[in-house]
Motif scaffolding. Structure first.
Motif, PDB file in Angstrom:
ATOM      1  N   THR A 165     -10.915  -1.800 -10.064  1.00  0.00           N
ATOM      2  CA  THR A 165     -11.753  -1.550  -9.317  1.00  0.00           C
ATOM      3  C   THR A 165     -11.146  -1.609  -7.793  1.00  0.00           C
ATOM      4  N   LYS A 166      -9.696  -2.183  -8.055  1.00  0.00           N
ATOM      5  CA  LYS A 166      -8.842  -2.306  -6.638  1.00  0.00           C
ATOM      6  C   LYS A 166      -8.678  -0.808  -6.042  1.00  0.00           C
ATOM      7  N   SER A 167      -8.299  -1.002  -4.901  1.00  0.00           N
ATOM      8  CA  SER A 167      -8.084   0.439  -4.226  1.00  0.00           C
ATOM      9  C   SER A 167      -6.652   0.258  -3.672  1.00  0.00           C
ATOM     10  N   THR A 168      -5.692  -0.680  -3.942  1.00  0.00           N
ATOM     11  CA  THR A 168      -4.269  -0.728  -3.450  1.00  0.00           C
ATOM     12  C   THR A 168      -3.222  -0.950  -4.728  1.00  0.00           C
ATOM     13  N   MET A 169      -2.369  -0.200  -5.133  1.00  0.00           N
ATOM     14  CA  MET A 169      -1.786  -0.527  -6.082  1.00  0.00           C
ATOM     15  C   MET A 169      -0.059  -0.355  -5.914  1.00  0.00           C
ATOM     16  N   LEU A 170       0.770  -1.136  -6.573  1.00  0.00           N
ATOM     17  CA  LEU A 170       2.222  -0.969  -6.647  1.00  0.00           C
ATOM     18  C   LEU A 170       2.614  -0.458  -8.037  1.00  0.00           C
ATOM     19  N   LEU A 171       3.023   0.808  -7.992  1.00  0.00           N
ATOM     20  CA  LEU A 171       3.487   1.402  -9.251  1.00  0.00           C
ATOM     21  C   LEU A 171       4.987   1.150  -9.431  1.00  0.00           C
ATOM     22  N   ARG A 172       5.281  -0.101 -10.420  1.00  0.00           N
ATOM     23  CA  ARG A 172       6.522  -0.606 -10.606  1.00  0.00           C
ATOM     24  C   ARG A 172       7.628   0.599 -10.869  1.00  0.00           C
ATOM     25  N   ASN A 173       8.701  -0.015  -9.891  1.00  0.00           N
ATOM     26  CA  ASN A 173       9.865   0.804 -10.014  1.00  0.00           C
ATOM     27  C   ASN A 173       9.607   2.309  -9.760  1.00  0.00           C
ATOM     28  N   HIS A 174       8.642   2.675  -8.679  1.00  0.00           N
ATOM     29  CA  HIS A 174       8.237   3.848  -8.507  1.00  0.00           C
ATOM     30  C   HIS A 174       7.669   4.122  -7.083  1.00  0.00           C
ATOM     31  N   GLY A 175       6.553   3.352  -6.727  1.00  0.00           N
ATOM     32  CA  GLY A 175       6.132   3.727  -5.369  1.00  0.00           C
ATOM     33  C   GLY A 175       4.725   2.856  -5.336  1.00  0.00           C
ATOM     34  N   THR A 176       4.045   3.496  -4.247  1.00  0.00           N
ATOM     35  CA  THR A 176       2.716   2.950  -3.881  1.00  0.00           C
ATOM     36  C   THR A 176       1.543   3.955  -4.167  1.00  0.00           C
ATOM     37  N   LEU A 177       0.219   3.327  -4.244  1.00  0.00           N
ATOM     38  CA  LEU A 177      -0.937   4.180  -4.408  1.00  0.00           C
ATOM     39  C   LEU A 177      -2.045   3.369  -3.736  1.00  0.00           C
ATOM     40  N   THR A 178      -2.921   4.290  -3.021  1.00  0.00           N
ATOM     41  CA  THR A 178      -4.198   3.760  -2.585  1.00  0.00           C
ATOM     42  C   THR A 178      -5.170   4.657  -2.803  1.00  0.00           C
ATOM     43  N   VAL A 179      -6.633   4.267  -2.880  1.00  0.00           N
ATOM     44  CA  VAL A 179      -7.763   4.872  -3.180  1.00  0.00           C
ATOM     45  C   VAL A 179      -8.760   4.754  -1.889  1.00  0.00           C
ATOM     46  N   GLY A 180      -9.395   5.785  -1.474  1.00  0.00           N
ATOM     47  CA  GLY A 180     -10.531   5.393  -0.509  1.00  0.00           C
ATOM     48  C   GLY A 180     -11.549   6.323  -0.751  1.00  0.00           C
ATOM     49  N   ALA A 181     -12.639   5.883  -0.091  1.00  0.00           N
ATOM     50  CA  ALA A 181     -14.078   6.952  -0.475  1.00  0.00           C
ATOM     51  C   ALA A 181     -13.773   8.327   0.649  1.00  0.00           C
ATOM     52  N   THR A 182     -12.867   8.071   1.774  1.00  0.00           N
ATOM     53  CA  THR A 182     -12.843   9.214   2.334  1.00  0.00           C
ATOM     54  C   THR A 182     -11.245   9.313   2.601  1.00  0.00           C
ATOM     55  N   VAL A 183     -10.600  10.162   3.107  1.00  0.00           N
ATOM     56  CA  VAL A 183      -9.058  10.323   3.261  1.00  0.00           C
ATOM     57  C   VAL A 183      -8.749   9.205   4.440  1.00  0.00           C
ATOM     58  N   ALA A 184      -9.569   9.235   5.529  1.00  0.00           N
ATOM     59  CA  ALA A 184      -9.380   8.165   6.467  1.00  0.00           C
ATOM     60  C   ALA A 184      -9.106   6.611   5.648  1.00  0.00           C
ATOM     61  N   GLU A 185      -9.786   6.257   4.987  1.00  0.00           N
ATOM     62  CA  GLU A 185      -9.767   4.906   4.184  1.00  0.00           C
ATOM     63  C   GLU A 185      -8.564   4.903   3.429  1.00  0.00           C
ATOM     64  N   ALA A 186      -8.288   6.060   2.662  1.00  0.00           N
ATOM     65  CA  ALA A 186      -7.174   5.940   1.683  1.00  0.00           C
ATOM     66  C   ALA A 186      -5.792   5.857   2.558  1.00  0.00           C
ATOM     67  N   PHE A 187      -5.718   6.650   3.553  1.00  0.00           N
ATOM     68  CA  PHE A 187      -4.558   6.561   4.479  1.00  0.00           C
ATOM     69  C   PHE A 187      -4.252   5.224   5.314  1.00  0.00           C
ATOM     70  N   THR A 188      -5.594   4.798   5.878  1.00  0.00           N
ATOM     71  CA  THR A 188      -5.476   3.595   6.119  1.00  0.00           C
ATOM     72  C   THR A 188      -4.981   2.356   5.481  1.00  0.00           C
ATOM     73  N   ARG A 189      -5.501   2.179   4.108  1.00  0.00           N
ATOM     74  CA  ARG A 189      -5.096   1.362   3.307  1.00  0.00           C
ATOM     75  C   ARG A 189      -3.577   1.357   3.119  1.00  0.00           C
ATOM     76  N   MET A 190      -2.998   2.681   3.024  1.00  0.00           N
ATOM     77  CA  MET A 190      -1.555   3.016   2.639  1.00  0.00           C
ATOM     78  C   MET A 190      -0.966   2.630   3.902  1.00  0.00           C
ATOM     79  N   TYR A 191      -1.310   2.899   5.162  1.00  0.00           N
ATOM     80  CA  TYR A 191      -0.711   2.346   6.379  1.00  0.00           C
ATOM     81  C   TYR A 191      -0.381   0.892   6.184  1.00  0.00           C
ATOM     82  N   PHE A 192      -1.216   0.080   5.929  1.00  0.00           N
ATOM     83  CA  PHE A 192      -1.153  -1.521   5.910  1.00  0.00           C
ATOM     84  C   PHE A 192      -0.341  -1.972   4.677  1.00  0.00           C
ATOM     85  N   LEU A 193      -0.422  -1.302   3.428  1.00  0.00           N
ATOM     86  CA  LEU A 193       0.423  -1.481   2.305  1.00  0.00           C
ATOM     87  C   LEU A 193       1.646  -1.337   2.722  1.00  0.00           C
ATOM     88  N   GLU A 194       2.295  -0.105   3.392  1.00  0.00           N
ATOM     89  CA  GLU A 194       3.518   0.341   3.459  1.00  0.00           C
ATOM     90  C   GLU A 194       4.089  -0.721   4.770  1.00  0.00           C
TER      91      GLU A 194
END
Length: 255
Positions: A165-194
């Motif tokens: 049920t998480k919305s932010t993920m580190l893909l080991r040896n690979h990269g980052t991933l985020t999920v959002g109900a909207t594009v805005a939410e996924a992008f915002t989560r990615m901004y803070f993760l990065e």
């Protein structure tokens, strides 16, 4: 064709034109922030309707070239439903279809290969609670072990289980991933993760200097805050401002 739509990022916006506009904007912003990787990595957005169709980038366009009308509609079997001259990245389909398949709240899925995000994903300890940004991210962070370039659909159940049920993920040896109900939410989560990953890389690069630790009670408080929904800020404050920025520097995304 010109794509018009309502104001940016409102979760109530369900029309395809607005979703295409927001997704194209996310690709342009990814390039603007230097998070792109030539024609690789991908951002998807689910379209309304019972068939779970979603939009993804035309494989072969740079992120700075993507427009609302160039995005490719595909079904859950990976079939193109638009008359596009471009194929779809097979690895992109595997990762994004895995999330869209099981997460009804996944209006958008974003996946990157940034240097700092991948560096932290490769570190055994992963993301550390070194600063406020990381502490806010940690409560919603999952991990998925690397299984090679994501071409094998047999990996999908394991990615789904690891994300949960998480919305932010580190893909080991690979990269980052985020999920959002909207594009805005996924992008915002990615901004803070990065941003958290970049802060960690810079902090740990100061070899030999002692770190100033945060008290566990403060970390716990920030993690609790991080569990709160990002939707209000993402959809109504951050995303409209980012669209205004794009309209100044890269307005072609709306076409």
């Amino acid at each position: 064709m010109a794509i018009a739509g309502a104001g940016g990022g409102d979760a109530a916006v369900k029309d395809e034109a607005a979703i295409r506009r927001d997704l194209a904007a996310a690709y342009r912003l990814t390039a603007l922030y230097g998070w792109d990787d030539l024609v690789f990595t991908h951002i998807s957005a689910r379209l309304p309707g019972p068939d779970h169709h979603f939009l993804i980038n035309p494989y072969g366009l740079l992120f700075e070239e993507i427009t609302a009308s160039s995005l490719v509609r595909i079904d859950m079997a990976g079939n193109k439903l638009d008359d596009s001259p471009y194929p779809v990245n097979p690895a992109g389909f595997t990762i994004h279809s895995a999330v869209h398949e099981v997460r009804d709240d996944a209006g958008c899925v974003m996946h990157l290969h940034t240097p700092d995000g991948t560096a932290v994903a490769t570190l055994a300890q992963g993301l550390l609670p070194l600063n406020q940004t990381a502490q806010l991210v940690l409560a919603d962070l999952a991990y998925h072990d690397y299984e090679g370039v994501a071409l094998d659909h047999a990996e999908k159940p394991r990615l789904q289980t690891d994300l949960g049920t998480k919305s932010t993920m580190l893909l080991r040896n690979h990269g980052t991933l985020t999920v959002g109900a909207t594009v805005a939410e996924a992008f915002t989560r990615m901004y803070f993760l990065e941003r958290a990953c970049t802060m960690q890389v810079r902090t740990l690069s100061m070899a030999g200097r002692p770190l100033y630790d945060t008290e566990q009670g403060v970390i716990d408080k920030n993690m609790a805050l991080g569990r709160m929904a990002v939707a209000p800020a993402a959809n109504h404050l951050i995303w409209p401002a980012l669209l205004r920025k794009l309209d100044r520097v890269s307005p072609g995304y709306r076409e």
